[in-house]
Design a protein around this motif. Structure first.
Motif, mmCIF file in Angstrom:
data_model
loop_
_atom_site.group_PDB
_atom_site.id
_atom_site.type_symbol
_atom_site.label_atom_id
_atom_site.label_comp_id
_atom_site.label_asym_id
_atom_site.label_seq_id
_atom_site.Cartn_x
_atom_site.Cartn_y
_atom_site.Cartn_z
ATOM 1 N N GLY A 117 0.858 -1.176 0.000
ATOM 2 C CA GLY A 117 0.000 0.000 0.000
ATOM 3 C C GLY A 117 0.891 1.220 0.000
ATOM 4 O O GLY A 117 1.256 1.725 1.063
ATOM 5 N N VAL A 143 -4.114 5.344 1.006
ATOM 6 C CA VAL A 143 -4.508 3.933 0.901
ATOM 7 C C VAL A 143 -4.279 3.218 2.228
ATOM 8 O O VAL A 143 -5.130 2.448 2.695
ATOM 9 N N GLN A 192 -6.868 4.460 4.823
ATOM 10 C CA GLN A 192 -8.214 3.970 4.555
ATOM 11 C C GLN A 192 -8.344 2.485 4.872
ATOM 12 O O GLN A 192 -9.348 2.045 5.445
ATOM 13 N N TYR A 193 -7.315 1.703 4.528
ATOM 14 C CA TYR A 193 -7.367 0.271 4.831
ATOM 15 C C TYR A 193 -7.391 0.042 6.342
ATOM 16 O O TYR A 193 -8.136 -0.809 6.843
#
Length: 271
Positions: A29, A34, A37-38
């Motif tokens: 990532g 990213v 958010q993950y």
């Protein structure tokens, strides 16, 4: 790391921020948004105080020196656990903020970056170089012994000299390098002070009708090849050579040392 006072204790700790970023890079990532958010979608039970993306990104940039310190610490661990067969390689790879026509207009992190031409990629780029001094091992990935950042326009020979001066005491052996490191005075110094003999491909002269050095140059290049495997492994794992979304000096330092720390942690825990 910046603090308002000795008693300042954020709800979301530096340790959590560093852990999330290292884990995110190791999972490929490569963008902060990213990773954030993950973590929010899947790991919030572990990190319930995760801030919004803007604050997460700001904190990461402030922690760039911490990632540099981790890189230095973990490099020492890697060195201590590496075997030494007396074969060393030195070379560099680009970390690119802009390339092609955009390279002439880029200004981000100007105190660190330069514009230069990459002969292997046959393109102009704006960025920095990562120089690596590694120990070669038969049948496995080389072990990094020294890592250094310079401007893209810095000559590889200058960086190689500096990275060698900064090394721990080295066992006698052979140092394999490319033609950029041909320097008779430095070669004599390596023999005298380090008991290390440097081998580079031979420079071909226009008057040579028989290329008698071709076999030797091919041999040196083949032994030098594993450092390319190291750079390819590092880039596949962390995408370190692509820094086009970096927008500040702190962001560039985070990009570089966060990825180096991730790679070194991978070497340590998978050894």
């Amino acid at each position: 790391m910046q603090r308002q006072s000795n008693n300042f204790r954020p709800k979301f700790s530096d340790e959590e921020c560093i852990t999330i970023y290292l884990w995110g890079i190791s999972q490929r990532g490569f963008e902060q948004k990213v990773i954030c958010q993950y973590t929010k979608n899947h790991l919030l039970e572990w990190f319930p105080k995760l801030p919004r993306y803007q604050e997460f990104s700001r904190r990461l940039n402030l922690l760039a020196p911490a990632f540099q310190a981790l890189s230095e610490l973990w490099l020492d661990v890697v060195i201590r656990h590496s075997g030494n067969e007396g074969n060393y390689i030195v070379d560099s790879c680009p970390i690119i903020l802009a390339k092609g026509s955009r390279s002439g207009h880029a200004k981000i992190a100007g105190e660190l970056c330069d514009k230069s031409y990459n002969f292997s990629r046959k393109e102009w780029y704006y960025g920095v170089k990562l120089h690596a001094f590694v120990a070669r091992h038969a049948g496995r990935l080389p072990t990094p012994l020294g890592l250094m950042i310079s401007g893209a326009a810095s000559h590889d020979l200058t960086a190689a000299k500096q990275i060698m001066e900064d090394q721990h005491p080295l066992d006698p052996g052979l140092l394999f390098a490319d033609k950029a490191c041909i320097d008779a005075t430095w070669a004599d110094l390596l023999k005298k002070d380090y008991k290390i003999c440097i081998l580079t491909p031979l420079k071909k002269r226009k008057e040579d009708t028989i290329h008698s050095g071709d076999a030797f140059s091919t041999f040196v290049s083949s032994v030098h090849q594993p450092i390319e495997c190291f750079f390819n492994w590092l880039n596949h794992l962390t995408n370190i050579q692509t820094a086009s979304i970096v927008c500040s000096t702190a962001g560039l330092l985070l990009h570089i040392f966060g990825r180096i720390a991730t790679a070194l942690a991978t070497l340590i825990f998978n050894s």
